[in-house]
Write a protein that holds these residues in place. Structure first.
Motif, mmCIF file in Angstrom:
data_model
loop_
_atom_site.group_PDB
_atom_site.id
_atom_site.type_symbol
_atom_site.label_atom_id
_atom_site.label_comp_id
_atom_site.label_asym_id
_atom_site.label_seq_id
_atom_site.Cartn_x
_atom_site.Cartn_y
_atom_site.Cartn_z
ATOM 1 N N LEU A 287 0.828 -1.216 0.000
ATOM 2 C CA LEU A 287 0.000 0.000 0.000
ATOM 3 C C LEU A 287 0.859 1.261 0.000
ATOM 4 C CD1 LEU A 287 -2.642 -1.246 2.588
ATOM 5 C CD2 LEU A 287 -3.022 -0.943 0.140
ATOM 6 N N GLU A 288 2.083 1.113 -0.487
ATOM 7 C CA GLU A 288 2.988 2.261 -0.542
ATOM 8 C C GLU A 288 2.355 3.384 -1.374
ATOM 9 O OE1 GLU A 288 6.768 1.396 -2.264
ATOM 10 O OE2 GLU A 288 7.445 3.463 -1.951
ATOM 11 N N GLY A 289 2.407 4.586 -0.847
ATOM 12 C CA GLY A 289 1.889 5.729 -1.609
ATOM 13 C C GLY A 289 0.379 5.880 -1.553
ATOM 14 N N THR A 290 -0.307 5.038 -0.788
ATOM 15 C CA THR A 290 -1.768 5.166 -0.688
ATOM 16 C C THR A 290 -2.124 5.956 0.577
ATOM 17 O OG1 THR A 290 -1.982 3.102 0.549
ATOM 18 C CG2 THR A 290 -2.187 2.940 -1.850
ATOM 19 N N PRO A 291 -3.327 6.555 0.588
ATOM 20 C CA PRO A 291 -3.723 7.382 1.748
ATOM 21 C C PRO A 291 -4.262 6.529 2.887
ATOM 22 C CG PRO A 291 -5.417 7.470 0.075
ATOM 23 C CD PRO A 291 -4.349 6.585 -0.480
ATOM 24 N N VAL A 292 -3.443 5.588 3.364
ATOM 25 C CA VAL A 292 -3.887 4.631 4.384
ATOM 26 C C VAL A 292 -3.086 4.827 5.674
ATOM 27 C CG1 VAL A 292 -3.910 2.172 5.002
ATOM 28 C CG2 VAL A 292 -4.678 2.886 2.722
ATOM 29 N N THR A 293 -3.797 4.831 6.800
ATOM 30 C CA THR A 293 -3.165 4.887 8.123
ATOM 31 C C THR A 293 -3.675 3.709 8.938
ATOM 32 O OG1 THR A 293 -3.191 7.308 8.027
ATOM 33 C CG2 THR A 293 -2.865 6.313 10.206
ATOM 34 N N VAL A 294 -2.795 3.096 9.714
ATOM 35 C CA VAL A 294 -3.212 2.041 10.645
ATOM 36 C C VAL A 294 -2.935 2.537 12.062
ATOM 37 C CG1 VAL A 294 -2.828 -0.320 11.459
ATOM 38 C CG2 VAL A 294 -2.730 0.185 8.995
ATOM 39 N N VAL A 295 -3.956 2.477 12.910
ATOM 40 C CA VAL A 295 -3.798 2.817 14.326
ATOM 41 C C VAL A 295 -4.018 1.534 15.120
ATOM 42 C CG1 VAL A 295 -4.757 4.154 16.247
ATOM 43 C CG2 VAL A 295 -4.564 5.185 13.978
#
Ligand SMILES: O=P(O)(O)OC[C@H]1O[C@H](OP(=O)(O)OP(=O)(O)O)[C@H](O)[C@@H]1O
Ligand SMILES: O=c1cc[nH]c(=O)[nH]1
Ligand SMILES: [Mg+2]
Length: 211
Positions: A173-181
């Motif tokens: 998911l490099e470069g995607t607008p994804v965050t994991v908390v």
């Protein structure tokens, strides 16, 4: 893709009880609910708001409210369902979509058996709920589907993550607008694809069934 492990004594305390094999299903569900509320506080730091005029008993002033389009919350069935109530308590105006996904226990490949989400997610902020990020296969597939539908800001809230799954997500998911908390990045995956030390099978512990 960004990862954020929440470092807070209350989170660590609740997580320790959740991990304990003696914790029964009702307590497990309550703790998962409480933990998602604490993690959501961090995960919604960038939730979009707009300015509104309000009047207090003392004076006119300005405040904020969640802006449109409304955020979408997507629990990944089964185990993610146990995080839904805690999340919508904080985001009562959010819309809710559903993804049913199951990981083959032999191959560890994830497949989707239910999908009920808006077709067009352009401009939407999405919060995905799944307690376990193990190999990452489930969340990666979910993220690809959300981004394909146009979501431009996706945050996954996980109770536990394995370093192997985090690395896989960073790669895929490099470069995607994804965050994991997450509440914790644990030590590793075992030979069966379970998180170590982990908490076992989140779905089974939540609902007391095997599957
Ligand atoms: O990162 P991965 O290796 O893909 O594994 C994580 C997934 O496994 C579990 O679901 P499971 O397949 O057990 O379904 P359930 O929630 O119905 O129990 C968990 O709730 C995640 O969705
Ligand atoms: O440790 C794990 C890994 C995948 N799914 C779970 O429920 N637990
Ligand atoms: Mg399961």
């Amino acid at each position: 893709m960004r990862i954020h492990a929440v470092d807070h004594p209350l989170v660590a305390h609740k997580l320790s009880t959740l991990r304990d094999e003696r914790t029964d299903s009702p307590t497990f569900r309550r703790l998962a609910d409480e933990l998602v509320t604490l993690l959501a506080y961090e995960a919604t730091r960038d939730v979009r708001t707009e300015t509104v005029d309000i009047t207090t008993p003392v004076t006119a002033t300005t405040g904020v409210r969640l802006s449109h389009p409304r955020p979408l919350v997507v629990p990944i069935l089964r185990a993610g369902l146990g995080m839904l109530d805690g999340m919508v308590r904080l985001l009562p105006t959010a819309e809710v979509g559903f993804l049913g996904m199951i990981r083959d226990e032999e191959t560890l490949q994830a497949s989707t058996y239910a999908n009920r989400m808006p077709d067009d997610l352009s401009g939407r902020q999405v919060y995905v709920l799944d307690p376990m990020l193990a190999t990452g296969g489930t969340l990666i597939a979910a993220m690809h589907e959300l981004i394909r539908r146009g979501a431009d800001d996706v945050t996954a809230i996980c109770l536990l993550a394995a370093p192997e799954g985090v690395r896989m997500m960073e790669r895929e998911l490099e470069g995607t607008p994804v965050t994991v908390v997450t509440a914790s990045i644990d030590e590793r995956l075992n030979e069966n694809g379970y998180i170590v030390p982990g908490l076992g099978d989140a779905g089974d512990r939540m609902y007391g069934t095997v599957g």
